[in-house]
Design a protein around this motif. Structure first.
Motif, PDB file in Angstrom:
ATOM      1  N   GLY A  10      -4.968  -3.980  -1.094  1.00 54.85           N
ATOM      2  CA  GLY A  10      -5.913  -4.901  -0.478  1.00 54.85           C
ATOM      3  C   GLY A  10      -6.972  -5.349  -1.458  1.00 54.85           C
ATOM      4  O   GLY A  10      -6.844  -5.156  -2.669  1.00 54.85           O
ATOM      5  N   LEU A  11      -8.016  -5.943  -0.894  1.00 54.59           N
ATOM      6  CA  LEU A  11      -9.140  -6.445  -1.680  1.00 54.59           C
ATOM      7  C   LEU A  11     -10.313  -5.487  -1.526  1.00 54.59           C
ATOM      8  O   LEU A  11     -10.674  -5.129  -0.397  1.00 54.59           O
ATOM      9  N   VAL A  12     -10.900  -5.095  -2.644  1.00 51.08           N
ATOM     10  CA  VAL A  12     -12.031  -4.158  -2.615  1.00 51.08           C
ATOM     11  C   VAL A  12     -13.012  -4.553  -3.708  1.00 51.08           C
ATOM     12  O   VAL A  12     -12.614  -5.127  -4.731  1.00 51.08           O
ATOM     13  N   GLN A  13     -14.270  -4.258  -3.488  1.00 55.44           N
ATOM     14  CA  GLN A  13     -15.285  -4.530  -4.505  1.00 55.44           C
ATOM     15  C   GLN A  13     -15.248  -3.459  -5.593  1.00 55.44           C
ATOM     16  O   GLN A  13     -14.826  -2.320  -5.350  1.00 55.44           O
ATOM     17  N   ALA A  14     -15.710  -3.827  -6.765  1.00 57.32           N
ATOM     18  CA  ALA A  14     -15.794  -2.865  -7.861  1.00 57.32           C
ATOM     19  C   ALA A  14     -16.612  -1.652  -7.419  1.00 57.32           C
ATOM     20  O   ALA A  14     -17.639  -1.792  -6.747  1.00 57.32           O
ATOM     21  N   GLY A  15     -16.120  -0.480  -7.779  1.00 53.72           N
ATOM     22  CA  GLY A  15     -16.760   0.757  -7.375  1.00 53.72           C
ATOM     23  C   GLY A  15     -16.201   1.337  -6.095  1.00 53.72           C
ATOM     24  O   GLY A  15     -16.513   2.484  -5.742  1.00 53.72           O
ATOM     25  N   GLY A  16     -15.403   0.561  -5.406  1.00 54.36           N
ATOM     26  CA  GLY A  16     -14.823   1.004  -4.141  1.00 54.36           C
ATOM     27  C   GLY A  16     -13.575   1.850  -4.339  1.00 54.36           C
ATOM     28  O   GLY A  16     -13.185   2.178  -5.463  1.00 54.36           O
ATOM     29  N   SER A  17     -12.945   2.178  -3.204  1.00 50.74           N
ATOM     30  CA  SER A  17     -11.781   3.054  -3.208  1.00 50.74           C
ATOM     31  C   SER A  17     -10.662   2.474  -2.351  1.00 50.74           C
ATOM     32  O   SER A  17     -10.909   1.731  -1.395  1.00 50.74           O
ATOM     33  N   LEU A  18      -9.447   2.835  -2.710  1.00 55.99           N
ATOM     34  CA  LEU A  18      -8.266   2.531  -1.907  1.00 55.99           C
ATOM     35  C   LEU A  18      -7.301   3.699  -2.037  1.00 55.99           C
ATOM     36  O   LEU A  18      -7.294   4.393  -3.066  1.00 55.99           O
ATOM     37  N   ARG A  19      -6.480   3.897  -1.001  1.00 52.55           N
ATOM     38  CA  ARG A  19      -5.423   4.888  -1.096  1.00 52.55           C
ATOM     39  C   ARG A  19      -4.094   4.200  -0.830  1.00 52.55           C
ATOM     40  O   ARG A  19      -3.877   3.635   0.242  1.00 52.55           O
ATOM     41  N   LEU A  20      -3.224   4.247  -1.823  1.00 54.25           N
ATOM     42  CA  LEU A  20      -1.884   3.697  -1.682  1.00 54.25           C
ATOM     43  C   LEU A  20      -0.938   4.784  -1.190  1.00 54.25           C
ATOM     44  O   LEU A  20      -1.073   5.951  -1.562  1.00 54.25           O
ATOM     45  N   SER A  21       0.003   4.374  -0.358  1.00 48.01           N
ATOM     46  CA  SER A  21       1.031   5.283   0.131  1.00 48.01           C
ATOM     47  C   SER A  21       2.404   4.764  -0.279  1.00 48.01           C
ATOM     48  O   SER A  21       2.605   3.551  -0.394  1.00 48.01           O
ATOM     49  N   CYS A  22       3.312   5.686  -0.477  1.00 49.06           N
ATOM     50  CA  CYS A  22       4.695   5.344  -0.820  1.00 49.06           C
ATOM     51  C   CYS A  22       5.594   6.199   0.065  1.00 49.06           C
ATOM     52  O   CYS A  22       5.743   7.398  -0.171  1.00 49.06           O
ATOM     53  N   ALA A  23       6.155   5.577   1.092  1.00 46.39           N
ATOM     54  CA  ALA A  23       7.016   6.284   2.029  1.00 46.39           C
ATOM     55  C   ALA A  23       8.464   6.203   1.558  1.00 46.39           C
ATOM     56  O   ALA A  23       8.967   5.114   1.262  1.00 46.39           O
ATOM     57  N   ALA A  24       9.115   7.363   1.502  1.00 48.56           N
ATOM     58  CA  ALA A  24      10.482   7.425   0.997  1.00 48.56           C
ATOM     59  C   ALA A  24      11.458   7.743   2.113  1.00 48.56           C
ATOM     60  O   ALA A  24      11.142   8.485   3.047  1.00 48.56           O
ATOM     61  N   SER A  25      12.641   7.191   2.004  1.00 44.34           N
ATOM     62  CA  SER A  25      13.731   7.511   2.923  1.00 44.34           C
ATOM     63  C   SER A  25      15.021   7.575   2.120  1.00 44.34           C
ATOM     64  O   SER A  25      15.092   7.115   0.981  1.00 44.34           O
ATOM     65  N   GLY A  26      16.030   8.162   2.728  1.00 44.70           N
ATOM     66  CA  GLY A  26      17.289   8.312   2.018  1.00 44.70           C
ATOM     67  C   GLY A  26      17.422   9.718   1.477  1.00 44.70           C
ATOM     68  O   GLY A  26      17.138  10.688   2.162  1.00 44.70           O
ATOM     69  N   ARG A  27      17.816   9.845   0.236  1.00 42.36           N
ATOM     70  CA  ARG A  27      17.977  11.153  -0.375  1.00 42.36           C
ATOM     71  C   ARG A  27      16.640  11.875  -0.454  1.00 42.36           C
ATOM     72  O   ARG A  27      15.589  11.280  -0.351  1.00 42.36           O
ATOM     73  N   THR A  28      16.692  13.149  -0.606  1.00 45.73           N
ATOM     74  CA  THR A  28      15.505  13.980  -0.608  1.00 45.73           C
ATOM     75  C   THR A  28      14.584  13.573  -1.744  1.00 45.73           C
ATOM     76  O   THR A  28      14.869  13.802  -2.920  1.00 45.73           O
ATOM     77  N   PHE A  29      13.466  12.980  -1.362  1.00 45.71           N
ATOM     78  CA  PHE A  29      12.499  12.475  -2.327  1.00 45.71           C
ATOM     79  C   PHE A  29      11.913  13.595  -3.168  1.00 45.71           C
ATOM     80  O   PHE A  29      11.563  13.403  -4.330  1.00 45.71           O
ATOM     81  N   SER A  30      11.835  14.788  -2.563  1.00 47.88           N
ATOM     82  CA  SER A  30      11.202  15.898  -3.262  1.00 47.88           C
ATOM     83  C   SER A  30      11.980  16.313  -4.517  1.00 47.88           C
ATOM     84  O   SER A  30      11.442  16.997  -5.384  1.00 47.88           O
ATOM     85  N   ARG A  31      13.227  15.924  -4.617  1.00 48.29           N
ATOM     86  CA  ARG A  31      14.034  16.263  -5.785  1.00 48.29           C
ATOM     87  C   ARG A  31      13.741  15.358  -6.976  1.00 48.29           C
ATOM     88  O   ARG A  31      14.224  15.599  -8.082  1.00 48.29           O
ATOM     89  N   TYR A  32      12.957  14.301  -6.718  1.00 54.21           N
ATOM     90  CA  TYR A  32      12.685  13.309  -7.747  1.00 54.21           C
ATOM     91  C   TYR A  32      11.246  13.410  -8.241  1.00 54.21           C
ATOM     92  O   TYR A  32      10.335  13.719  -7.458  1.00 54.21           O
ATOM     93  N   ALA A  33      11.056  13.098  -9.499  1.00 52.77           N
ATOM     94  CA  ALA A  33       9.705  12.866  -9.986  1.00 52.77           C
ATOM     95  C   ALA A  33       9.197  11.572  -9.361  1.00 52.77           C
ATOM     96  O   ALA A  33       9.969  10.628  -9.147  1.00 52.77           O
TER      97      ALA A  33
END
Length: 125
Positions: A10-33
């Motif tokens: 999204g759009l944020v002002q300098a000094g602000g914060s954001l949290r990105l998420s990455c949702a995985a499906s399919g093969r076991t994501f935990s096996r991957y870096a």
């Protein structure tokens, strides 16, 4: 196959914060870096951070060290990138990636096998 879907940009002002998420499906994501990369207009895709990529540790690009935190929740099959103290130069499309065997090439995009579609992060000054 691993399918990855980013969200949280999204759009944020300098000094602000954001949290990105990455949702995985399919093969076991935990096996991957897991990795986060970003690409600004007219620039090459650059490494941001990775988790479980070098002996199970986390690694950060110098430009984000101390400001960004990568993490993952195995129960939710999701990886996160918490971004604090954002700067205008952090503006880019952010991509998450999964690599089965990144080895010492954890900062190289070609070593990752699966990619999300990207999410835009814009930091205004």
């Amino acid at each position: 196959q691993v399918q990855l879907v980013e969200s949280g940009g999204g759009l944020v002002q300098a000094g602000g914060s954001l949290r990105l998420s990455c949702a995985a499906s399919g093969r076991t994501f935990s096996r991957y870096a897991g990795g986060w990369f970003r690409q600004a207009p007219g620039k090459e895709r650059e490494f941001v951070a990775c988790i479980d990529c070098r002996g199970g540790s986390t690694v950060y690009a110098d430009s984000v060290k101390g400001r960004f935190t990568i993490s993952r929740d195995h129960a939710k099959n999701t990886m996160y990138l918490q971004m604090n103290s954002l700067k205008p130069e952090d503006t880019a499309v952010y991509y998450c990636a999964a690599g089965y065997s990144t080895g010492s090439g954890y900062s190289t995009a070609a070593r990752y096998d699966y990619w999300g579609q990207g999410t835009q992060v814009t930091v205004s000054s």
